[in-house]
Motif scaffolding. Sequence first.
Motif: not given
Length: 341
Positions: A285-300
């Motif tokens: 996954y790209s950084a853009k994809d990872i961003a969509t998986m990131t929670t409000d707490e800033g974690l995947v």
Amino acid sequence: MTILSQIAWDDTVLPFQLDRSDVRGRIARLDGVLEQVLEQHAYPPVVEALVAEAALLTALIGQAIKLRWKLSLQIRGNGPIRLIATDYFSPSADGEPARIRGYASYDADRLDPEATPFSQIGEGYFAILIDQGEGAPYQGITPLDGGSLSACAETYFAQSEQLPTRFELAYARSVLPGQGEHWRAGGVMLQMMPEMPGVAREGSGEGGLLRHTDILAGEEDENWVRANVLLDTVEDIELIGPSVELTSLLVRLFHEEAPRVYDPQRVEFGCTCSEDRVRDSLAIYSAKDIATMTTDEGLVTADCQFCGAHYRFDPASLGFEATVNPDGTPRDKGEETRPND
């Protein structure tokens, strides 16, 4: 006597052969393994019963197939119970235990607690997948048929392998002296020796699917019928145990067929999930994809469906555009990875 029997035979698969009938088999009993598989989730009883049946089938089938790596059962349907998945990992070395894991996906709002467990799967398929670590995994699929997972497994072997195969399973919540209530299961698998050629007849299952009674002819047919008649005399309490040892049960059932036993195989609960495996699965996954998986707490975050392990990641350390290493140190540009083409 009960304690000694439990120590000797619980969480064990015992291979055997009936020399007079040219039939091979496996007899298994699960106790602690089954409890560990089920305790990972608070399943309703109707779901627990199906996972218990699938885990027992997995132990019997997995030990019967010479594997380098993994055998998986997948049962998918359009009913309230959408998926049952189990894995059998072969021993890593002689003397080591095999490992089993399993889980179910279901819609709690649609479950009918009064219905038979199998009916809650609906229409779908029964699949066996064999992954030996090299090349594409082998996959065999048959429709759900017969009213139980064990009947589906029998149909699979008749339809896909042309091998007459029979399962007799029992599983239930049990109470032993001095212990709380917990799940126990036991079962027998019979199968004609593969060198005995089968003669396929018209299938008697739904839609013309073959069943184990639709294969064989002549003397082989007589041997198979005789072994099955003997298996029909087994009682659930004998299969579940623990008061009846597996060897004693084999003698009780098949003493006229000259049973011969081989080395028993221990089984344990085991999961192969790890932080590294989760990272590897996200490497495409790209950084853009990872961003969509990131929670409000800033974690995947990721959870293992099999063992319940919970993983938390810094999104900057994930994907092929990661900017930091897993330990938080900056990643050099030369360390960047790219997804496979």
